[in-house]
Structure formats: C-alpha cells, structure tokens
Design an enzyme around this catalytic site. Structure first.
Site, PDB file in Angstrom:
ATOM      1  CG  ASP A  99       0.098 -68.153 -19.151  1.00  0.00           C
ATOM      2  OD1 ASP A  99      -0.046 -67.603 -20.249  1.00  0.00           O
ATOM      3  OD2 ASP A  99       0.024 -69.385 -18.982  1.00  0.00           O
TER       4      ASP A  99
ATOM      5  CB  THR B 148      -1.287 -82.303 -19.880  1.00  0.00           C
ATOM      6  OG1 THR B 148      -2.038 -83.054 -18.939  1.00  0.00           O
ATOM      7  CG2 THR B 148      -0.426 -83.230 -20.696  1.00  0.00           C
TER       8      THR B 148
ATOM      9  CE1 TYR C 185      -5.993 -71.236 -23.479  1.00  0.00           C
ATOM     10  CE2 TYR C 185      -7.826 -72.025 -24.807  1.00  0.00           C
ATOM     11  CZ  TYR C 185      -6.702 -72.280 -24.046  1.00  0.00           C
ATOM     12  OH  TYR C 185      -6.286 -73.552 -23.854  1.00  0.00           O
TER      13      TYR C 185
ATOM     14  CB  THR D 125       2.686 -67.970 -25.973  1.00  0.00           C
ATOM     15  OG1 THR D 125       2.027 -69.127 -25.460  1.00  0.00           O
ATOM     16  CG2 THR D 125       3.266 -68.319 -27.329  1.00  0.00           C
ATOM     17  CB  THR D 126       8.321 -67.034 -26.476  1.00  0.00           C
ATOM     18  OG1 THR D 126       8.459 -67.653 -25.207  1.00  0.00           O
ATOM     19  CG2 THR D 126       9.481 -66.106 -26.713  1.00  0.00           C
TER      20      THR D 126
ATOM     21  CG  ASP E 216      -0.514 -67.272 -24.092  1.00  0.00           C
ATOM     22  OD1 ASP E 216      -0.185 -66.823 -22.981  1.00  0.00           O
ATOM     23  OD2 ASP E 216      -0.440 -68.470 -24.392  1.00  0.00           O
TER      24      ASP E 216
ATOM     25  N   GLY F  33       2.921 -80.118 -23.505  1.00  0.00           N
ATOM     26  CA  GLY F  33       3.431 -80.952 -24.572  1.00  0.00           C
ATOM     27  C   GLY F  33       4.716 -81.643 -24.195  1.00  0.00           C
ATOM     28  CB  SER F  34       7.896 -80.464 -23.149  1.00  0.00           C
ATOM     29  OG  SER F  34       7.565 -79.438 -22.254  1.00  0.00           O
TER      30      SER F  34
END
Ligand SMILES: *[C@@H]1O[C@H](CO)[C@@H](O)[C@H](O)[C@H]1NC(C)=O
Ligand SMILES: *[C@@H]1O[C@H](CO)[C@@H](O)[C@H](O)[C@H]1NC(C)=O
Ligand SMILES: *[C@@H]1O[C@H](CO)[C@@H](O)[C@H](O)[C@H]1NC(C)=O
Length: 490
Positions: A112, A160, A285, A315-316, A312, A162-163
C-alpha cells in the site's frame, strides 16, 4: 463511519454477480484520506491452498544455498529484489508477501503506497475474517509469543478506517521482503479489527508511504532498507499491476504482476520513465499534482488551487472532488449520478466507450485509462458503473484526489525516494500488457516448516559503500523526514 455505507452497498450489488461479494473499507488515517480497499465479505469461491507470494521455489532454493555458501558481501549487496503479486477479486486489491520473526513465517500483505504502517493480524483476529473457515484455515496469524525475535514496545497502535479500524500493540521484529532484511522493524500486532478489513488469504498490510503519515510515527520497512548503507542500488520501488476486471472468468486470485524494490524491471515498460517530483512540503503520501484531465477528448476545467493526488496502490478506484467528478460525467452523455446506495458514484450507458487520461506535474504526457478499467461493473444490460467516484475531503491539508489501481493498471509506476522524492510513470511493455487476463500459475508458496526466507535477484549485486552518493542523499532525506515526524509529534 456513515459515508462508507453506500460504498459497501454498491460493491455488494455490483460485484456479487461474480460469485463473491465485496465491500469497501474506507480508510481514514488521521482523517486525511478515505481509502477504498475493496475486501471480500464472503469468499464463496474457496481460496486455493497454494496461494502465496514469493518467486519460484527453485529460486528460493538457490538463494538459500547462496546464504549457506555465498559470501556475506554478496548477500548484503544484492541491489534489488522482486516480489510477485496476486490480483485479488478482479483487481480489488494486490498483495505480496513477506517473512516475519524467528522462526520465520511467511504472510500475505496488501502493498500500500497510500499508508505507512506495517501490521499483521493475530490468529485470533483472523478467526473473524469471513471465508477463513477455522477447520480449514489457510491464513497464518502472527503470534508474538511464537517468535523469539519479537520485542514488545509497550505502545498501543490504532488506525482508523471509515468503516471501522484495526488496533493492537507495537513491537519490533525481523522482517524480510524482496530479499532485504530489517532486524528491528516496528510493526503493529493487530488483535482487533473490523471484519471486512482483510480477506483470505491476506494477513496484514505493508505501508509504503513516508513516515509523516505513519500512525505509529515509525520508519516504514522500505525506508529502513534504504537507510542500510550499500544495500540498495536505488531508493526505488516499482509496480506492474495486472487487469482482470474485464474477464468474467477471473478467479478470486490471479497473477497480479510484480513489485520490485531497489530498481525497475525494464522488460515491463517501454520508453522513458516520466518522473515528476512530489510537490514541495507534500512528502507523506506519494503526492502528484494532477494538472489535467481529459474525458472523451475534452479537457475538464480544473480550479486554480493545485489538485493534489495521492498515488495509491492500496486503493481500488479513483476518487476526486465532487464538483470535478460531476464535470467529468457531464462529458459522458447519458450518465447519471447514483442515488441511495450509489451516492457518490455514477452510472453511464454501457455502449459508451469512456476514454479518460490524466496528466501529472509538469509532464507533457497524458496517461490514458483503459475503458475496461473505467467500467467498474455492469449493473444491467445497458447500465454500467464508472470507476471514478466523488471523494469529499474533510482534511484541507490532505490530497483531494486518490489515484488507485483503476489508473495504475495502465502504467508502470515508479516510486522514487532519492535524489528527490518523485513518482514516475512509463508505458507498459507488450510483455506486461500480455499478462492481463492471461491466468496461469499463482506465485508459488514459500511456507516452509523451517528456514523460510525470501528470494532476490541474484547477479544484480553492485559493490557500493556507506559513502555512496545514494546513501548521502538518503541521509538527507531521512533527517528531513525525521524532523517532520518530530514536529508532527510535538
Ligand atoms: C475491538 O473493537 C471494537 C469496535 O471498535 C471495540 O468495541 C472493542 O472494545 C475492541 N476490543 C478490544 C479488545 O480492543
Ligand atoms: C522482470 O519481469 C519479467 C516478466 O515478469 C520477469 O520474468 C523477470 O524475472 C523480471 N526481472 C526482474 C529483475 O525482476
Ligand atoms: C513544475 O515547474 C515549475 C516551474 O519550473 C516548478 O516550480 C515546479 O516545481 C514543477 N513541478 C513539478 C511537479 O515538477
């Protein structure tokens, strides 16, 4: 928490057609970035037992022999190393593998570039991963008590999303990857995570970003390797990611391309690598300034404020500011903004071939995205779902765009720390393109009872010393990064 619900709904609806259901875990380290790791909720297709990452078993054997009989120098200065990837659930994620602890155990991890922590889940935490049938368990959990090299740091870790999130404790371990070893890598042992955080057979995540965005505030593995004098040829990581999104026969694990550390693989790209520096003060990043977007041949009107984009691999899809995403779909006749579960997404007529291209930094090159990557899913005979979605940022200092695998499958992507932090893209070679949808053998496992180790390219060794220019450049970068961490922490 709330914003992720629609995403989960969409991916359940759209991708369950393929025999598995996906959810998107939207990742918000420090609230800076929402991340779409699409993860299998229910792996109805059983993962083959042989999935793993490392290069050929033969190469492993050869490397082990060279450890046994080779000279120390040869081992210390191997220059670059390669890691074969697995493409999971039709391009939802790409994982590689690494080896941790004493005795060494191999784990699959998401690679990642959009985060900077390394964590592995414990067996206990993995028991809750859907599809990880405890009677037929494939996933190895990390057990600090089973490793004599684990050193606890008595510090908690929590990231953390989001989900949900992942939480545990920090420790130090011996970590080996792509032929490189870090003796005292800080890692998090995650004992508690939300159930859709990982999907079989992945046990954790390796962050390849810079330390200033590390929740642990520790140096990531790749920079610890780069800081070892004379070990790397170049402080470079590069990815080739395969495409199976347009292949309805895709298995839930397919050959994913490769990750190379310490150099680039010139058989996977053609022409020059177009490097653009990370804009000043933005190292954290792998940031690029998105300078133009063409959709159906028309340039979008971008605001005067710089469009910072995180490049990234974890990230998909591609997320961007709502107003620009709206503009993008306005240039696709018949497109409609999604409602309900589809909030933030858009549908468009499947008969439309969507051509989008992106330009970064001062480059004169506009990199096209294949219409096959833009077509995220077919919802009905004539309604398709686009892979660009609205990403409303809440952090004014964070990137406003997340450029994920939807784009990265179309280029050879290079992440370079020195002489100046930069991201480069190059055209994929025919050899690389031919790997899309080709199927074939998955990376072979190196789960060994004893003495698991990692493969590396032999013959790339180049004698360098601690006084090499690369090392000097890295030291400069390092001290800048460490002061950044110190400032952030104080
Ligand atoms: C695990 O996470 C859940 C949800 O975040 C939380 O309620 C629970 O207290 C955590 N358990 C432990 C042992 O940390
Ligand atoms: C470069 O990629 C090709 C094709 O995947 C592979 O056969 C070769 O081993 C790779 N070389 C290196 C140095 O990683
Ligand atoms: C683009 O060029 C300008 C002017 O030469 C320079 O200030 C800026 O740093 C460059 N941006 C990148 C990303 O290289």
């Amino acid at each position: 928490m709330h914003p992720t619900c629609p995403l989960i709904g969409i991916l359940l609806l759209s991708l369950s057609l393929r025999g598995y259901a996906n959810a998107a875990a939207v990742h918000t380290p420090d609230g800076a970035i929402r991340k779409l790791h699409e993860l299998t909720l229910s792996a109805r297709v059983r993962a083959p037992r042989t999935i793993a990452q490392w290069g050929a078993w033969a190469s492993f054997q050869r490397h082990r022999l060279s450890i046994k009989y080779g000279s120390k120098d040869r081992l210390m200065k191997r220059g670059s190393g390669m890691n074969l990837l697995t493409n999971q659930n039709a391009d939802s994620s790409y994982f590689g593998s690494l080896v941790v602890g004493t005795p060494p155990v191999s784990y699959n991890v998401i690679l990642d570039t959009g985060s900077s922590d390394f964590w592995l889940a414990t067996t206990e935490a993995l028991n809750h991963v859907d599809g990880n049938d405890p009677d037929d368990r494939f996933l190895p959990g990390y057990n600090p008590e089973a490793s004599s090299s684990y050193v606890p740091l008595n510090r908690k870790f929590s990231i953390t999303y989001g989900s949900g999130g992942a939480a545990g404790v920090l420790g130090k371990e011996i970590v080996q990857m792509a032929g490189f070893t870090v003796q005292d890598q800080v890692m998090a042992v995650v004992s508690n995570m939300t159930e859709d955080m990982l999907s079989v057979p992945v046990s954790g995540l390796l962050g390849l970003g810079f330390p200033s965005i590390a929740t642990s505030r520790e140096i990531p593995f790749w920079l610890n390797v780069a800081a070892q004098p004379g070990v790397l040829d170049d402080a470079i990581m590069a990815f080739h990611l395969t495409r199976y999104l347009n292949d309805f026969d895709a298995r839930n694990a397919e050959p994913g391309g490769s990750f190379i550390f310490g150099g680039v693989n010139s058989s996977l790209f053609s022409g020059e690598i177009d490097f653009q520096d990370i804009p000043g003060g933005r190292v954290g990043y792998w940031i690029q300034t998105l300078t133009s977007i063409f959709c159906q041949g028309t340039p979008l009107q971008l605001p005067l404020v710089p469009q910072y984009a995180a490049i990234d691999t974890g990230t998909t899809l591609v997320g961007g500011p709502p107003t620009i995403i709206q503009q993008l779909y306005q240039s696709i006749p018949g497109s409609e903004r999604g409602i309900g579960d589809y909030d933030g997404y858009y549908t468009y007529p499947c008969a439309t071939t969507v051509s989008i291209s992106l330009t970064f930094g001062n480059s004169s090159i506009s990199w096209p995205i294949s219409p096959d990557d833009f077509k995220l899913a077919q919802l009905s005979s004539d309604t398709c779902l686009g892979a660009f979605f609205e990403f409303p940022t809440t952090n004014p200092n964070g990137p406003s765009w997340i450029i994920g695998d939807t784009f990265l499958k179309n280029v050879y992507s290079v992440f370079r720390a020195a002489p100046k932090p930069a991201v480069g893209f190059a055209q994929l070679s025919d050899l690389a393109k031919d790997m899309n949808g080709r199927g074939g053998a998955l990376p072979t496992p190196t789960y060994m009872d004893n003495g698991a180790t990692v493969t590396a390219q032999d013959g790339l060794a180049r004698p360098t010393s601690g006084g090499s220019p690369l090392y000097a450049q890295l030291l400069t970068l390092f001290s800048a990064l460490i002061s950044a961490i110190w400032l952030a922490a104080s």
